[in-house]
Design a protein around this motif. Structure first.
Motif, PDB file in Angstrom:
ATOM      1  N   MET A   1       0.837  -1.180   0.000  1.00 39.88           N
ATOM      2  CA  MET A   1       0.000   0.000   0.000  1.00 39.88           C
ATOM      3  C   MET A   1       0.880   1.240   0.000  1.00 39.88           C
ATOM      4  SD  MET A   1      -2.934  -0.965   2.754  1.00 39.88           S
ATOM      5  CE  MET A   1      -4.370  -0.214   2.047  1.00 39.88           C
ATOM      6  N   ASN A   2       0.300   2.308  -0.441  1.00 39.26           N
ATOM      7  CA  ASN A   2       0.988   3.587  -0.399  1.00 39.26           C
ATOM      8  C   ASN A   2       1.001   4.106   1.040  1.00 39.26           C
ATOM      9  OD1 ASN A   2       1.239   3.811  -3.305  1.00 39.26           O
ATOM     10  ND2 ASN A   2      -0.961   4.141  -3.307  1.00 39.26           N
ATOM     11  N   THR A   3       1.984   4.915   1.346  1.00 42.19           N
ATOM     12  CA  THR A   3       2.123   5.432   2.704  1.00 42.19           C
ATOM     13  C   THR A   3       0.890   6.202   3.183  1.00 42.19           C
ATOM     14  OG1 THR A   3       4.515   5.470   2.399  1.00 42.19           O
ATOM     15  CG2 THR A   3       3.629   6.736   4.245  1.00 42.19           C
ATOM     16  N   PRO A   4       0.268   7.058   2.361  1.00 36.74           N
ATOM     17  CA  PRO A   4      -0.950   7.715   2.854  1.00 36.74           C
ATOM     18  C   PRO A   4      -2.034   6.721   3.279  1.00 36.74           C
ATOM     19  CG  PRO A   4      -0.173   8.835   0.886  1.00 36.74           C
ATOM     20  CD  PRO A   4       0.653   7.579   1.037  1.00 36.74           C
ATOM     21  N   ALA A   5      -2.136   5.609   2.584  1.00 41.61           N
ATOM     22  CA  ALA A   5      -3.110   4.579   2.960  1.00 41.61           C
ATOM     23  C   ALA A   5      -2.754   3.989   4.317  1.00 41.61           C
ATOM     24  CB  ALA A   5      -3.172   3.480   1.896  1.00 41.61           C
ATOM     25  N   HIS A   6      -1.482   3.694   4.533  1.00 38.66           N
ATOM     26  CA  HIS A   6      -1.054   3.169   5.827  1.00 38.66           C
ATOM     27  C   HIS A   6      -1.379   4.159   6.954  1.00 38.66           C
ATOM     28  CE1 HIS A   6       0.927  -0.409   4.379  1.00 38.66           C
ATOM     29  NE2 HIS A   6       1.733   0.282   3.588  1.00 38.66           N
ATOM     30  N   LEU A   7      -1.126   5.431   6.706  1.00 36.78           N
ATOM     31  CA  LEU A   7      -1.383   6.453   7.724  1.00 36.78           C
ATOM     32  C   LEU A   7      -2.871   6.547   8.052  1.00 36.78           C
ATOM     33  CD1 LEU A   7       1.106   9.138   6.434  1.00 36.78           C
ATOM     34  CD2 LEU A   7       1.284   7.898   8.584  1.00 36.78           C
ATOM     35  N   LEU A   8      -3.704   6.607   7.021  1.00 37.69           N
ATOM     36  CA  LEU A   8      -5.150   6.701   7.242  1.00 37.69           C
ATOM     37  C   LEU A   8      -5.691   5.479   7.987  1.00 37.69           C
ATOM     38  CD1 LEU A   8      -6.269   8.139   3.809  1.00 37.69           C
ATOM     39  CD2 LEU A   8      -6.901   9.096   6.033  1.00 37.69           C
ATOM     40  N   ILE A   9      -5.331   4.318   7.518  1.00 35.54           N
ATOM     41  CA  ILE A   9      -5.862   3.086   8.099  1.00 35.54           C
ATOM     42  C   ILE A   9      -5.311   2.865   9.510  1.00 35.54           C
ATOM     43  CG2 ILE A   9      -5.934   0.575   7.837  1.00 35.54           C
ATOM     44  CD1 ILE A   9      -6.042   1.136   4.743  1.00 35.54           C
ATOM     45  N   GLY A  10      -4.020   3.132   9.705  1.00 38.69           N
ATOM     46  CA  GLY A  10      -3.429   3.001  11.035  1.00 38.69           C
ATOM     47  C   GLY A  10      -4.052   3.960  12.040  1.00 38.69           C
ATOM     48  N   ALA A  11      -4.288   5.207  11.615  1.00 38.41           N
ATOM     49  CA  ALA A  11      -4.911   6.195  12.507  1.00 38.41           C
ATOM     50  C   ALA A  11      -6.340   5.804  12.834  1.00 38.41           C
ATOM     51  CB  ALA A  11      -4.870   7.578  11.867  1.00 38.41           C
ATOM     52  N   ALA A  12      -7.088   5.341  11.839  1.00 37.00           N
ATOM     53  CA  ALA A  12      -8.482   4.948  12.075  1.00 37.00           C
ATOM     54  C   ALA A  12      -8.565   3.736  12.988  1.00 37.00           C
ATOM     55  CB  ALA A  12      -9.179   4.654  10.747  1.00 37.00           C
ATOM     56  N   ALA A  13      -7.661   2.799  12.811  1.00 39.41           N
ATOM     57  CA  ALA A  13      -7.706   1.566  13.599  1.00 39.41           C
ATOM     58  C   ALA A  13      -7.183   1.754  15.023  1.00 39.41           C
ATOM     59  CB  ALA A  13      -6.908   0.464  12.894  1.00 39.41           C
ATOM     60  N   PHE A  14      -6.143   2.575  15.199  1.00 41.67           N
ATOM     61  CA  PHE A  14      -5.473   2.614  16.494  1.00 41.67           C
ATOM     62  C   PHE A  14      -5.317   4.001  17.113  1.00 41.67           C
ATOM     63  CE2 PHE A  14      -3.911  -1.092  14.119  1.00 41.67           C
ATOM     64  CZ  PHE A  14      -4.451  -2.079  14.935  1.00 41.67           C
ATOM     65  N   GLY A  15      -5.640   5.053  16.364  1.00 40.40           N
ATOM     66  CA  GLY A  15      -5.556   6.404  16.909  1.00 40.40           C
ATOM     67  C   GLY A  15      -6.828   6.766  17.647  1.00 40.40           C
ATOM     68  N   THR A  16      -6.692   7.700  18.566  1.00 36.57           N
ATOM     69  CA  THR A  16      -7.836   8.179  19.319  1.00 36.57           C
ATOM     70  C   THR A  16      -7.868   9.701  19.226  1.00 36.57           C
ATOM     71  OG1 THR A  16      -7.573   6.344  20.865  1.00 36.57           O
ATOM     72  CG2 THR A  16      -8.971   8.172  21.581  1.00 36.57           C
ATOM     73  N   PRO A  17      -8.856  10.244  18.474  1.00 34.66           N
ATOM     74  CA  PRO A  17      -8.959  11.700  18.416  1.00 34.66           C
ATOM     75  C   PRO A  17      -9.099  12.283  19.822  1.00 34.66           C
ATOM     76  CG  PRO A  17     -10.360  10.717  16.760  1.00 34.66           C
ATOM     77  CD  PRO A  17      -9.857   9.596  17.647  1.00 34.66           C
ATOM     78  N   GLY A  18      -8.421  13.386  20.049  1.00 32.45           N
ATOM     79  CA  GLY A  18      -8.440  14.003  21.373  1.00 32.45           C
ATOM     80  C   GLY A  18      -7.311  13.511  22.266  1.00 32.45           C
ATOM     81  N   GLU A  19      -6.751  12.365  21.952  1.00 29.43           N
ATOM     82  CA  GLU A  19      -5.589  11.859  22.684  1.00 29.43           C
ATOM     83  C   GLU A  19      -4.389  11.955  21.741  1.00 29.43           C
ATOM     84  OE1 GLU A  19      -6.133   8.089  24.604  1.00 29.43           O
ATOM     85  OE2 GLU A  19      -8.207   8.574  25.159  1.00 29.43           O
ATOM     86  N   ARG A  20      -3.771  13.100  21.772  1.00 29.23           N
ATOM     87  CA  ARG A  20      -2.721  13.418  20.789  1.00 29.23           C
ATOM     88  C   ARG A  20      -1.569  12.424  20.795  1.00 29.23           C
ATOM     89  NH1 ARG A  20      -2.266  19.787  19.869  1.00 29.23           N
ATOM     90  NH2 ARG A  20      -4.485  20.226  20.018  1.00 29.23           N
ATOM     91  N   ARG A  21      -1.177  11.987  21.966  1.00 29.67           N
ATOM     92  CA  ARG A  21      -0.040  11.048  22.029  1.00 29.67           C
ATOM     93  C   ARG A  21      -0.379   9.726  21.362  1.00 29.67           C
ATOM     94  NH1 ARG A  21       3.388  11.655  27.387  1.00 29.67           N
ATOM     95  NH2 ARG A  21       3.496   9.414  27.020  1.00 29.67           N
ATOM     96  N   THR A  22      -1.583   9.242  21.588  1.00 27.93           N
ATOM     97  CA  THR A  22      -1.988   7.969  20.982  1.00 27.93           C
ATOM     98  C   THR A  22      -2.145   8.120  19.476  1.00 27.93           C
ATOM     99  OG1 THR A  22      -3.061   7.296  23.029  1.00 27.93           O
ATOM    100  CG2 THR A  22      -3.700   6.116  21.044  1.00 27.93           C
ATOM    101  N   MET A  23      -2.749   9.224  19.029  1.00 31.78           N
ATOM    102  CA  MET A  23      -2.899   9.449  17.583  1.00 31.78           C
ATOM    103  C   MET A  23      -1.530   9.610  16.935  1.00 31.78           C
ATOM    104  SD  MET A  23      -4.888   9.612  14.968  1.00 31.78           S
ATOM    105  CE  MET A  23      -6.564   9.956  15.469  1.00 31.78           C
ATOM    106  N   ALA A  24      -0.654  10.396  17.552  1.00 30.00           N
ATOM    107  CA  ALA A  24       0.696  10.578  17.003  1.00 30.00           C
ATOM    108  C   ALA A  24       1.451   9.252  16.960  1.00 30.00           C
ATOM    109  CB  ALA A  24       1.468  11.605  17.825  1.00 30.00           C
ATOM    110  N   ALA A  25       1.279   8.443  17.993  1.00 30.48           N
ATOM    111  CA  ALA A  25       1.953   7.139  18.026  1.00 30.48           C
ATOM    112  C   ALA A  25       1.428   6.228  16.926  1.00 30.48           C
ATOM    113  CB  ALA A  25       1.774   6.488  19.391  1.00 30.48           C
TER     114      ALA A  25
END
Length: 189
Positions: A1-25
């Motif tokens: 996959m392209n990197t933007p796809a990895h970023l979108l899917i990874g953020a949706a699956a494991f990021g938490t909006p409002g929790e900046r450290r978790t989203m950044a991680a």
């Protein structure tokens, strides 16, 4: 996959909006397996002025570059990070490792002829998938639209999780980049 796809899917699956450290991680974990390629290829192309065909036909497959890819794409190393994160109970580290492992899992099944040694240090074996996210001879005309839909779904998940305006704009830019790159792969490769 392209990197933007990895970023979108990874953020949706494991990021938490409002929790900046978790989203950044989650974003860092989704990016890290590709980062060495960007750094090495960018330096080779734009600093050392090495021709593109040498970078992607020779250097990419050289033992030196493959060793770097083996380290940052190792299921075993990423799995160890996840186990440590679980043991420590640290959510950002869990998001980081989980997004990295998701990145590796999608790459594992979508790299035909250009895969990585995902089981380093136990093995240098590379799975040659019958599927590719970019190569038409390996079903990219089917894979690219599915990946684009997955990215659209990931963006929708992020929107529904409550990302703010800057998140909507940033992830929207990633979605636009993914759709543009997917279009380019289909038309030119």
């Amino acid at each position: 996959m392209n990197t933007p796809a990895h970023l979108l899917i990874g953020a949706a699956a494991f990021g938490t909006p409002g929790e900046r450290r978790t989203m950044a991680a989650a974003l860092a974990g989704a990016l890290l397996p590709d980062l060495s390629l960007y750094l090495m290829a960018g330096t080779s192309l734009y600093v050392l002025n090495i021709p593109e065909h040498v970078v992607f036909d020779r250097l990419y497959f050289s033992s030196a570059w493959q060793t770097v890819f083996a380290i940052d794409n190792s299921f075993l190393l990423w799995g160890a990070v996840l186990l440590v994160a679980i043991r420590l109970g640290w959510a950002p580290m869990m998001a980081f490792a989980s997004a990295g492992l998701l990145h590796l899992a999608t790459d594992f099944v979508l790299h035909a002829g250009d895969g990585r040694p995902h089981f380093w240090p136990l093995s240098d074996w590379v799975f040659d998938s019958p599927l590719s996210y970019w190569d038409r001879t390996h079903y990219a005309l089917w894979i690219a639209p599915v990946a684009a839909l997955a990215c659209l779904a990931a963006y929708t998940v992020l929107w529904r999780k409550g990302i703010g305006l800057w998140g909507r704009l940033g992830f929207g830019a990633l979605l636009a980049a993914e759709l543009w790159v997917a279009r380019q792969w289909i038309l030119y490769f």
